[in-house]
Design a protein around this motif. Structure first.
Motif, PDB file in Angstrom:
ATOM      1  N   THR A  18      47.740  29.301 -34.609  1.00  0.00           N
ATOM      2  CA  THR A  18      47.466  29.448 -33.175  1.00  0.00           C
ATOM      3  C   THR A  18      47.729  30.878 -32.718  1.00  0.00           C
ATOM      4  O   THR A  18      46.932  31.447 -31.972  1.00  0.00           O
TER       5      THR A  18
ATOM      6  N   GLU B  35      40.519  25.234 -34.542  1.00  0.00           N
ATOM      7  CA  GLU B  35      39.558  25.585 -33.491  1.00  0.00           C
ATOM      8  C   GLU B  35      39.183  27.067 -33.601  1.00  0.00           C
ATOM      9  O   GLU B  35      39.908  27.855 -34.209  1.00  0.00           O
ATOM     10  N   ASN B  36      38.063  27.425 -32.990  1.00  0.00           N
ATOM     11  CA  ASN B  36      37.604  28.810 -32.835  1.00  0.00           C
ATOM     12  C   ASN B  36      37.107  29.479 -34.108  1.00  0.00           C
ATOM     13  O   ASN B  36      36.908  30.689 -34.117  1.00  0.00           O
TER      14      ASN B  36
ATOM     15  N   TYR C 257      43.598  30.979 -33.730  1.00  0.00           N
ATOM     16  CA  TYR C 257      42.900  29.773 -34.200  1.00  0.00           C
ATOM     17  C   TYR C 257      43.820  28.562 -34.025  1.00  0.00           C
ATOM     18  O   TYR C 257      44.557  28.207 -34.940  1.00  0.00           O
TER      19      TYR C 257
ATOM     20  N   THR D 170      34.355  30.717 -36.095  1.00  0.00           N
ATOM     21  CA  THR D 170      32.932  30.920 -35.846  1.00  0.00           C
ATOM     22  C   THR D 170      32.259  31.840 -36.858  1.00  0.00           C
ATOM     23  O   THR D 170      31.035  31.937 -36.868  1.00  0.00           O
TER      24      THR D 170
ATOM     25  N   LYS E  65      45.886  21.886 -35.141  1.00  0.00           N
ATOM     26  CA  LYS E  65      46.603  20.637 -34.880  1.00  0.00           C
ATOM     27  C   LYS E  65      46.607  19.818 -36.146  1.00  0.00           C
ATOM     28  O   LYS E  65      45.557  19.601 -36.775  1.00  0.00           O
TER      29      LYS E  65
ATOM     30  N   ASP F  41      43.287  20.470 -38.192  1.00  0.00           N
ATOM     31  CA  ASP F  41      41.991  20.758 -37.589  1.00  0.00           C
ATOM     32  C   ASP F  41      42.130  22.112 -36.905  1.00  0.00           C
ATOM     33  O   ASP F  41      43.080  22.346 -36.152  1.00  0.00           O
TER      34      ASP F  41
ATOM     35  N   LYS G  20      35.904  22.815 -40.519  1.00  0.00           N
ATOM     36  CA  LYS G  20      36.837  23.387 -39.526  1.00  0.00           C
ATOM     37  C   LYS G  20      38.247  22.816 -39.702  1.00  0.00           C
ATOM     38  O   LYS G  20      38.893  22.373 -38.748  1.00  0.00           O
ATOM     39  N   ASN G  21      38.712  22.821 -40.968  1.00  0.00           N
ATOM     40  CA  ASN G  21      40.072  22.345 -41.213  1.00  0.00           C
ATOM     41  C   ASN G  21      40.742  23.155 -42.308  1.00  0.00           C
ATOM     42  O   ASN G  21      40.093  23.956 -42.987  1.00  0.00           O
TER      43      ASN G  21
END
Length: 109
Positions: free
Chosen positions: A99, A47-48, A103, A50, A106, A45, A78-79
């Motif tokens: 990361t 994040e960020n 981004y 956009t 996890k 998954d 978003k994966n």
């Protein structure tokens, strides 16, 4: 002179392939077959994400990890689905690569 050298090197390589039937191609095919059996696929998954460029950045960061074979990023969900060789790479290293690119990733359980 360079052209002659290249032609001679090519002819030599072809000659070796004919003389030694267990040459590079069968070995590479066997290695690819073994790798396919040892691959692991994990969904992360992310994040960020956009914008349309975000998946490109995530994919580039994850593919840069040694041992990663394929990365498919889904912007809508978003994966990212990552296929990798677990003897070379691990879930943590792949997540850290994303990361570090901005981004956070996890792995799903």
């Amino acid at each position: 002179m360079k052209r002659t050298g290249i032609i001679l090197a090519g002819a030599f390589a072809l000659g070796l392939a004919v003389i030694y039937p267990g040459g590079y191609l069968p070995t590479a095919a066997l290695a690819a077959s073994a790798t396919a059996q040892d691959e692991q696929t994990t969904v992360f998954d992310i994040e960020n994400m956009t914008c349309a460029l975000c998946p490109v950045t995530v994919k580039t960061a994850m593919e840069a990890v040694t041992g990663v074979e394929a990365v498919d990023v889904n912007f809508d969900k978003k994966n990212a689905t990552v296929t990798f060789d677990p003897s070379v790479a691990n879930v943590e290293t792949i997540g850290i690569a994303s990361t570090n690119a901005g981004y956070p990733a996890k792995a799903r359980d």
